[in-house]
Design an enzyme around this catalytic site. Structure first.
Site, short mmCIF file in Angstrom:
data_model
loop_
_atom_site.label_atom_id
_atom_site.label_comp_id
_atom_site.label_asym_id
_atom_site.label_seq_id
_atom_site.Cartn_x
_atom_site.Cartn_y
_atom_site.Cartn_z
N ILE A 1 0.92 -1.31 0.18
CA ILE A 1 -0.04 0.05 0.04
C ILE A 1 1.01 1.23 0.10
CG2 ILE A 1 -2.01 -0.97 0.92
CD1 ILE A 1 -1.14 -0.07 3.65
N ASP A 2 0.49 2.55 -0.57
CA ASP A 2 1.30 3.57 -0.54
C ASP A 2 1.63 4.08 0.70
OD1 ASP A 2 0.67 3.38 -3.30
OD2 ASP A 2 -1.00 4.75 -3.18
#
Length: 305
Positions: free
Chosen positions: A138-139
């Site tokens: 995930i970012d």
């Protein structure tokens, strides 16, 4: 010593771009990585060098040479992380906003991987030194639930579940503007932006991307939504919501240039993650509450009339 793979093109794959074909076939390798190998002439078709946009023909023989990962020493660091679950095969964490998942060029410390190397005795080695155990990401500025593989068996099993779209991934996001529809599905292909190469975009020749969303709460100028991923493309929710005119609040890449609220990135949280345990076959599901900055913003929006 490098690893090698051979693929023979059958009828159903005729006409497909070679980089798209290989990114589907080689589970743990991104399309950009495949394109780089093509540039380095590590991927050949019928014993000839090729290009990333080459369209496959029947009975083409594709040879892929996968170089050994660069030997780098990634340091274990004593960083406090929120571990939701751990056993001999997997560790599930609640990643905070602002933490990078794994080291990359110029950024080899302070990541989730650095923290996990201190907490866990072993992580899977499939992704090499830089990304041990990392099955999905995930970012940096997205918070929430992430599963990490502690051995290769778990890694391969989880990667296959992700490829088959059977992992349950639910996010909470705050969008700009008031979303009119209570429910919706965005089915638009995502690929690298044709000009701005660090951005993703809805592009005709991209990979299929599907996001299902539903409205949880509407505010004067914003909307709280739940987004469920059917596929998992880079920046998928951020790109898809921006494509329908509702970028995420705080998104520095796909959002509004002028931001009302001083956030450290997009208001996006990986709320729920469900998968089949790679060894026991049992379905497991984990959730993480919204971080404080997110709940504070929601309360603030509720007071604006």
């Amino acid at each position: 010593m490098s690893d090698g793979k051979i693929f023979i093109v059958n009828q159903e794959d005729v006409g497909m771009r070679i980089d798209v074909f290989l990114s589907d076939k080689i589970v743990d390798m991104s399309r950009s990585r495949i394109q780089k190998l093509i540039e380095e002439e590590k991927i050949i078709v019928n014993d000839k060098i090729t290009k990333s946009n080459y369209k496959l023909r029947l009975n083409d023989v594709i040879k892929v040479e996968i170089p050994e990962p660069v030997k780098l020493e990634i340091q274990a660091e004593d960083i406090d992380i929120d571990i939701l679950y751990e056993d001999d095969d997997v560790v599930v964490v609640n990643k905070p906003q602002g933490m990078v998942v794994h080291p990359a060029a110029g950024n080899y410390t302070g990541t989730l991987v650095n923290a996990l190397l201190k907490k866990c005795k072993s992580l899977s080695g499939i992704n090499g030194v830089i990304r041990p155990g990392i099955v999905h990401r995930i970012d940096k500025d997205t918070s929430g639930v992430l599963v990490v593989a502690k051995n290769d068996l778990a890694h391969q099993n989880l990667a296959e579940q992700i490829k088959e779209h059977s992992v349950n991934r639910i996010y909470i996001a705050l969008t700009e503007g008031v979303v009119k529809e209570d429910y919706g599905t965005i089915d638009k292909p995502i690929g690298r932006h044709p000009v701005l190469r660090k951005k993703m975009a809805v592009v005709e020749n991209g990979r299929r991307a599907v996001t299902h969303f539903k409205v949880l709460e509407r505010f004067k100028e914003n909307t709280l939504i739940q987004a469920k991923l059917e596929t998992g493309r880079t920046h998928q929710i951020r790109v898809h919501m921006a494509s329908i005119g509702h970028p995420l609040v705080g998104d520095p890449v796909y959002g509004y240039k002028k931001q009302k609220y001083k956030l450290q990135g997009q208001a996006l949280h990986a709320k729920t993650l469900g998968f089949v345990h790679p060894r026991t076959g049992e379905y497991m599901e984990f959730s993480a509450e919204l971080p404080e900055y997110f709940t504070d913003l929601i309360e603030k929006l509720r007071k604006i009339t």
